[in-house]
Motif scaffolding. Sequence first.
Motif, PDB file in Angstrom:
ATOM      1  N   LYS A 242      44.030  38.014  53.796  1.00  0.00           N
ATOM      2  CA  LYS A 242      43.993  36.788  54.603  1.00  0.00           C
ATOM      3  C   LYS A 242      44.399  35.584  53.767  1.00  0.00           C
ATOM      4  CE  LYS A 242      40.074  38.392  57.448  1.00  0.00           C
ATOM      5  NZ  LYS A 242      39.895  39.666  56.711  1.00  0.00           N
ATOM      6  N   ALA A 243      44.995  34.606  54.429  1.00  0.00           N
ATOM      7  CA  ALA A 243      45.350  33.338  53.772  1.00  0.00           C
ATOM      8  C   ALA A 243      44.092  32.687  53.222  1.00  0.00           C
ATOM      9  CB  ALA A 243      46.039  32.407  54.759  1.00  0.00           C
ATOM     10  N   GLY A 244      44.198  32.191  51.995  1.00  0.00           N
ATOM     11  CA  GLY A 244      43.074  31.518  51.360  1.00  0.00           C
ATOM     12  C   GLY A 244      42.199  32.418  50.513  1.00  0.00           C
ATOM     13  N   ASP A 245      42.345  33.736  50.658  1.00  0.00           N
ATOM     14  CA  ASP A 245      41.508  34.654  49.895  1.00  0.00           C
ATOM     15  C   ASP A 245      41.996  34.789  48.456  1.00  0.00           C
ATOM     16  OD1 ASP A 245      39.904  35.104  52.045  1.00  0.00           O
ATOM     17  OD2 ASP A 245      40.658  37.120  52.492  1.00  0.00           O
ATOM     18  N   THR A 246      41.097  35.206  47.573  1.00  0.00           N
ATOM     19  CA  THR A 246      41.450  35.522  46.187  1.00  0.00           C
ATOM     20  C   THR A 246      41.109  36.974  45.919  1.00  0.00           C
ATOM     21  OG1 THR A 246      39.289  34.783  45.373  1.00  0.00           O
ATOM     22  CG2 THR A 246      41.076  33.159  45.376  1.00  0.00           C
ATOM     23  N   TYR A 247      41.943  37.610  45.082  1.00  0.00           N
ATOM     24  CA  TYR A 247      41.763  39.019  44.769  1.00  0.00           C
ATOM     25  C   TYR A 247      41.858  39.232  43.262  1.00  0.00           C
ATOM     26  CZ  TYR A 247      42.517  39.524  49.770  1.00  0.00           C
ATOM     27  OH  TYR A 247      42.420  39.404  51.133  1.00  0.00           O
ATOM     28  N   ASP A 248      40.843  39.875  42.720  1.00  0.00           N
ATOM     29  CA  ASP A 248      40.746  40.164  41.302  1.00  0.00           C
ATOM     30  C   ASP A 248      41.645  41.348  40.973  1.00  0.00           C
ATOM     31  OD1 ASP A 248      39.901  41.180  38.765  1.00  0.00           O
ATOM     32  OD2 ASP A 248      37.935  40.239  39.021  1.00  0.00           O
ATOM     33  N   SER A 249      42.545  41.172  39.986  1.00  0.00           N
ATOM     34  CA  SER A 249      43.479  42.249  39.629  1.00  0.00           C
ATOM     35  C   SER A 249      42.814  43.384  38.865  1.00  0.00           C
ATOM     36  CB  SER A 249      44.600  41.681  38.758  1.00  0.00           C
ATOM     37  OG  SER A 249      44.101  41.345  37.468  1.00  0.00           O
ATOM     38  N   GLY A 250      41.671  43.088  38.228  1.00  0.00           N
ATOM     39  CA  GLY A 250      41.011  44.090  37.406  1.00  0.00           C
ATOM     40  C   GLY A 250      41.577  44.237  36.008  1.00  0.00           C
ATOM     41  N   ILE A 251      42.494  43.338  35.616  1.00  0.00           N
ATOM     42  CA  ILE A 251      43.105  43.463  34.284  1.00  0.00           C
ATOM     43  C   ILE A 251      43.063  42.141  33.520  1.00  0.00           C
ATOM     44  CG2 ILE A 251      44.670  45.305  35.032  1.00  0.00           C
ATOM     45  CD1 ILE A 251      46.925  43.177  34.951  1.00  0.00           C
TER      46      ILE A 251
END
Length: 255
Positions: A242-251
């Motif tokens: 969704k627009a506005g969300d943040t996602y952790d790459s794990g790296i």
Amino acid sequence: MAPLQVLSVFVASFIFMQTLGNSQTCPDCFVHSRAAHYPNSEEKGTETGSCEFGTFGATINGGDVSAASELYRNGLGCGACYQVRCTNSNYCSDKGVTIVVTDQGAGDRTDFILSQRAFARMAQTTDAAASILPLGVVDIEYRRVSCSYPDKNITIKIEERSNNPHYLAFVIWYQQGKRDITAVQLCETQNFVCKLLDRTHGAVWTTTSPPRGPLQIRMLLSVDDGDETWVVHVNNIPENWKAGDTYDSGIQVDE
């Protein structure tokens, strides 16, 4: 051409080539320049920087951020870290301050326009900071250094104008190491077909008609000597992003 003139040209050419060679073989050497600070800013950075980091760009690195002129490099320099130290030994510390590039801007023969916080942190003491701030512009030396965020992984921030599944735009937070992100691919996790994204402006990567399903991100990290490394995010962007969300790459990236 007279012999003396020939010798002068030879010496000048030799000095130029030696300087060029030193700059290419000594990436950790300091470069002399000038730096200013945002004259009417808050202590930290701006939320409207050209890198499109938004509020993140004002607060990252504790607010020790800067606009850059040539070092902005059409957005490629966004997220890069530099050690910047002023050169007046009466006021300035040997350590200086480590800044993150979050904006584009140029002053009077400057490479950096620092936040007021970062500008003051080049000084030895609080009293010294009070002396250099009114100067507005100071002589400095700087060098590229590794960005380090020990408690943070590289993070993807979906831009507000994104529209699943028709258009995806995002910026990369907590860029680490001292390499540039020169390319980004978005890959389907089922058949591993990858799509090369566009850097439209600043640190914004975009694509129309993004692949469906969970998405894996691959980043190409490059240095000036031509060495390139593809880095694959451990965590995927979910299908229902969704627009506005943040996602952790794990790296995290060390170099």
